[in-house]
Scaffold this motif. Structure first.
Motif, PDB file in Angstrom:
ATOM      1  N   LEU A  26       0.557  -0.650  -0.053  1.00 61.20           N
ATOM      2  CA  LEU A  26      -0.170   0.153  -0.071  1.00 61.20           C
ATOM      3  C   LEU A  26       0.498   0.971   0.197  1.00 61.20           C
ATOM      4  N   ILE A  27       1.627   1.174   0.526  1.00 59.96           N
ATOM      5  CA  ILE A  27       2.997   2.226   0.423  1.00 59.96           C
ATOM      6  C   ILE A  27       3.466   2.427  -0.615  1.00 59.96           C
ATOM      7  N   LEU A 117      13.242  -4.237  10.720  1.00 57.03           N
ATOM      8  CA  LEU A 117      12.557  -3.240  11.177  1.00 57.03           C
ATOM      9  C   LEU A 117      11.621  -3.725  11.977  1.00 57.03           C
ATOM     10  N   ALA A 118      10.691  -2.709  13.057  1.00 51.40           N
ATOM     11  CA  ALA A 118       9.800  -2.841  13.741  1.00 51.40           C
ATOM     12  C   ALA A 118       8.964  -4.359  13.824  1.00 51.40           C
ATOM     13  N   ILE A 125       4.820  -0.898   7.277  1.00 51.39           N
ATOM     14  CA  ILE A 125       4.970   0.284   6.516  1.00 51.39           C
ATOM     15  C   ILE A 125       6.165   0.499   5.754  1.00 51.39           C
ATOM     16  N   ASN A 126       6.417   0.671   7.539  1.00 49.91           N
ATOM     17  CA  ASN A 126       8.758   1.468   6.931  1.00 49.91           C
ATOM     18  C   ASN A 126       8.691   1.340   6.161  1.00 49.91           C
ATOM     19  N   SER A 127       9.445   0.080   5.876  1.00 47.35           N
ATOM     20  CA  SER A 127      10.305  -1.616   4.973  1.00 47.35           C
ATOM     21  C   SER A 127       9.412  -0.766   3.671  1.00 47.35           C
TER      22      SER A 127
END
Length: 163
Positions: A26-27, A117-118, A125-127
């Motif tokens: 999505l990102i 990442l988290a 999302i951050n990836s």
């Protein structure tokens, strides 16, 4: 998935990881970064992983994002097989809440890095954002989309609390 030639690979160990890794897509779609998503298990489909990771660069991929849980072997195995940057997303797990996967990814031997990442959705999302940031170093269009994304994030933070 996007129709343009993918430059980001999203790989995951099983179908159950899709609920989390879908947030990466999505990102990337929002930022206009073409990607492909595949299920590749380090343990159950090692030949598929080897073929995929070893051919990634010649197929035009720039970054691999690997989501995995438990032993979390997928990102490390992928990083051992390709010179491309590999970002690891630990899945939220039943055994230790994903901490087992986080530790497995972050404790790679020297020379085989995995950008970890988290755990779970935030990491997924951050990836996508981090992969886009890597691409943005050489792609002005992605850099502009990332700048717009970050500006929108800032604009959407209210100064005063709302009831």
């Amino acid at each position: 998935m996007t129709k343009a030639k993918p430059i980001i690979a999203i790989i995951m160990g099983s179908q159950s990881d899709w609920a989390t890794m879908k947030h990466t897509t999505l990102i990337l779609e929002e930022l206009g970064v073409p990607y492909e998503a595949k299920i590749i298990s380090a343990h159950r489909t090692p030949a598929r992983l080897s073929k995929y990771a070893e051919s990634a660069r010649e197929r035009g991929l720039k970054v691999l994002i690997a989501g995995a849980g438990m032993a979390a072997a997928l990102p490390g195995a992928a990083a051992a097989l390709t010179p491309l940057p590999v970002l690891g997303v630990p899945m939220d797990g039943k055994v230790m809440g994903g901490l087992d996967a986080l530790l497995a990814m972050s404790q790679m031997p020297a020379g085989i890095p995995v950008g970890t990442l988290a755990i779970g959705k935030a990491g997924a999302i951050n990836s996508g954002i981090l992969a886009a940031s890597i691409i943005a170093l050489n792609d002005p269009k992605v850099a502009a989309a990332l700048d717009k994304f970050r500006a929108n994030q800032t604009t959407n933070v209210t100064e005063d609390p709302i009831d």
